[in-house]
Design an enzyme around this catalytic site. Structure first.
Site, PDB file in Angstrom:
ATOM      1  N   LYS A   1       0.157   4.293  -0.361  1.00 24.56           N
ATOM      2  CA  LYS A   1      -0.480   5.495   0.201  1.00 24.56           C
ATOM      3  C   LYS A   1      -0.229   6.698  -0.719  1.00 24.56           C
ATOM      4  O   LYS A   1      -0.104   6.530  -1.929  1.00 24.56           O
ATOM      5  CB  LYS A   1       0.009   5.732   1.629  1.00 24.56           C
ATOM      6  CG  LYS A   1      -0.139   4.461   2.489  1.00 24.56           C
ATOM      7  CD  LYS A   1       0.063   4.676   3.938  1.00 24.56           C
ATOM      8  CE  LYS A   1      -0.112   3.357   4.669  1.00 24.56           C
ATOM      9  NZ  LYS A   1      -0.016   3.484   6.113  1.00 24.56           N
TER      10      LYS A   1
ATOM     11  N   GLU B   1      -6.717   4.806   7.855  1.00 28.51           N
ATOM     12  CA  GLU B   1      -6.515   6.227   7.551  1.00 28.51           C
ATOM     13  C   GLU B   1      -7.776   6.813   6.924  1.00 28.51           C
ATOM     14  O   GLU B   1      -8.087   7.987   7.128  1.00 28.51           O
ATOM     15  CB  GLU B   1      -5.281   6.401   6.652  1.00 28.51           C
ATOM     16  CG  GLU B   1      -3.999   6.213   7.457  1.00 28.51           C
ATOM     17  CD  GLU B   1      -2.840   5.631   6.696  1.00 28.51           C
ATOM     18  OE1 GLU B   1      -2.832   5.656   5.461  1.00 28.51           O
ATOM     19  OE2 GLU B   1      -1.915   5.121   7.369  1.00 28.51           O
TER      20      GLU B   1
ATOM     21  N   GLU C   1      -5.432  -4.815  10.608  1.00 25.02           N
ATOM     22  CA  GLU C   1      -4.431  -3.758  10.746  1.00 25.02           C
ATOM     23  C   GLU C   1      -4.666  -2.997  12.047  1.00 25.02           C
ATOM     24  O   GLU C   1      -5.444  -2.033  12.076  1.00 25.02           O
ATOM     25  CB  GLU C   1      -4.508  -2.789   9.564  1.00 25.02           C
ATOM     26  CG  GLU C   1      -4.220  -3.431   8.227  1.00 25.02           C
ATOM     27  CD  GLU C   1      -3.574  -2.426   7.277  1.00 25.02           C
ATOM     28  OE1 GLU C   1      -2.528  -2.731   6.715  1.00 25.02           O
ATOM     29  OE2 GLU C   1      -4.124  -1.321   7.121  1.00 25.02           O
TER      30      GLU C   1
ATOM     31  N   GLY D   1       2.480   2.418  10.617  1.00 20.01           N
ATOM     32  CA  GLY D   1       3.414   3.536  10.451  1.00 20.01           C
ATOM     33  C   GLY D   1       4.146   3.916  11.722  1.00 20.01           C
ATOM     34  O   GLY D   1       4.785   4.957  11.794  1.00 20.01           O
TER      35      GLY D   1
ATOM     36  N   ASN E   1       0.874  -1.178   0.000  1.00 19.15           N
ATOM     37  CA  ASN E   1       0.000   0.000   0.000  1.00 19.15           C
ATOM     38  C   ASN E   1       0.908   1.224   0.000  1.00 19.15           C
ATOM     39  O   ASN E   1       1.483   1.567   1.022  1.00 19.15           O
ATOM     40  CB  ASN E   1      -0.877  -0.045   1.263  1.00 19.15           C
ATOM     41  CG  ASN E   1      -1.696   1.210   1.443  1.00 19.15           C
ATOM     42  OD1 ASN E   1      -1.782   2.038   0.538  1.00 19.15           O
ATOM     43  ND2 ASN E   1      -2.297   1.360   2.625  1.00 19.15           N
TER      44      ASN E   1
ATOM     45  N   HIS F   1      -9.478   1.251   4.988  1.00 14.41           N
ATOM     46  CA  HIS F   1      -8.188   1.426   5.654  1.00 14.41           C
ATOM     47  C   HIS F   1      -8.369   2.388   6.832  1.00 14.41           C
ATOM     48  O   HIS F   1      -9.158   3.326   6.760  1.00 14.41           O
ATOM     49  CB  HIS F   1      -7.158   1.982   4.659  1.00 14.41           C
ATOM     50  CG  HIS F   1      -5.776   1.987   5.228  1.00 14.41           C
ATOM     51  ND1 HIS F   1      -5.344   2.974   6.087  1.00 14.41           N
ATOM     52  CD2 HIS F   1      -4.752   1.116   5.098  1.00 14.41           C
ATOM     53  CE1 HIS F   1      -4.097   2.698   6.450  1.00 14.41           C
ATOM     54  NE2 HIS F   1      -3.717   1.582   5.868  1.00 14.41           N
TER      55      HIS F   1
HETATM   56  P1  PGA Z   1       2.878   0.394   7.517  1.00 14.98           P
HETATM   57  O1  PGA Z   1       1.429   0.603   6.857  1.00 14.98           O
HETATM   58  O2  PGA Z   1       3.416  -0.909   6.985  1.00 14.98           O
HETATM   59  O3  PGA Z   1       3.683   1.585   7.073  1.00 14.98           O
HETATM   60  O4  PGA Z   1       2.673   0.349   8.987  1.00 14.98           O
HETATM   61  C1  PGA Z   1       0.554  -0.479   6.677  1.00 14.98           C
HETATM   62  C2  PGA Z   1      -0.774  -0.008   6.168  1.00 14.98           C
HETATM   63  O5  PGA Z   1      -1.212   1.081   6.565  1.00 14.98           O
HETATM   64  O6  PGA Z   1      -1.414  -0.686   5.343  1.00 14.98           O
END
Ligand code: PGA
Length: 253
Positions: free
Chosen positions: A11, A97, A167, A173, A9, A95
């Protein structure tokens, strides 16, 4: 029985000048890797570029979101039909976010899941708890609600190509990967829920990905868990070598 599925992903990162070498390196680094499904999810403007660049490689291309309508007066939105048209195969939905920053509700996510299935694309439905929810021992209650609402109105036949991604919000992150045991614990509960809600065959075949700071160091331990069938990878998917190492995780068996 379940082919491991490693999805990147990206982003809101990378521009076309960075994407071209990243995809070339990645395609070269995973050449010859068998028994893994690999997906990259660039931002909307670069999806067609990625589809063209990856051509006949084994890496598929997915989107990070979409609208639930096919077309119409929805300024700024992108429909599942458009994604299918340019050669995308998957869509990440719900997701954290989008839930927490864009305020997407379970109802909105449900409409998107249905639209994506109707368009013949494969949804990856994300679920996961915040740190406060985990500390309050509400992890499963939160995830169960997200699953119930997110898949409301769908039957087993429609969910045959669905992937679920667990997740934990506190691990995204942050560099704080869930332990393999924490991931396994939730993944097993998700599989049991799928069995109860749909049927045992669907549950046994459904891929449940873990996402949240997956990196080359943590991937092997996570993938050794019975119910962890792959990863949804953010930061580490932006580096070809790291993502290729994740794709090439070493299985315990
Ligand atoms: P990350 O993100 O691996 O940077 O923690 C994962 C995600 O948000 O799908």
């Amino acid at each position: 029985m379940r082919t491991p599925f490693l999805a990147g992903n990206w982003k809101m990162n990378l521009t076309s000048r960075e994407i071209t070498p990243l995809l070339e390196e990645l395609a070269a680094a995973v050449t010859g890797v068998e028994g893994r499904d690999i997906l990259v999810c660039p931002a909307f403007p670069y999806l067609a570029q990625a589809v063209a660049a990856l051509g006949s490689s084994q890496i598929a291309v997915g989107a990070q979101d979409c609208h639930h309508e096919e077309s119409g007066a929805f300024t700024g939105e992108v429909s599942p039909l458009m994604l299918k048209d340019i050669g995308a195969t998957h869509v990440i939905l719900g997701h954290s976010e989008r839930r927490h920053i864009m305020g997407e509700s379970d109802e909105v996510i449900n409409r998107k899941v249905r639209a994506v299935i109707k368009a013949g694309l494969d949804p990856i439905l994300c679920v996961g708890e915040t740190l406060e929810e985990r500390q309050a021992e509400r992890t499963w209650a939160v995830i169960e609600t997200q699953l119930e609402h997110g898949l409301d109105g769908l039957d087993g036949g429609q969910c045959g190509r669905l992937t679920i991604a667990y997740e934990p919000v506190w691990a995204i992150g942050t560099g704080l990967t869930a332990t393999p045991e924490q991931a396994q614990d939730v993944h097993a509960q998700i599989r049991t829920w799928v069995e109860r809600r749909f049927d045992a065959t669907l549950a046994a075949g459904m891929r449940i990905l873990y996402g949240g700071s997956v990196n080359p160091k943590t991937v092997d331990g996570l993938m050794a868990q019975t119910d962890v069938d792959g990863g949804l990878v953010g930061g580490a998917a932006l580096k070809a070598a790291d993502f290729a190492r994740i794709v090439r995780f070493e299985s315990a068996s």
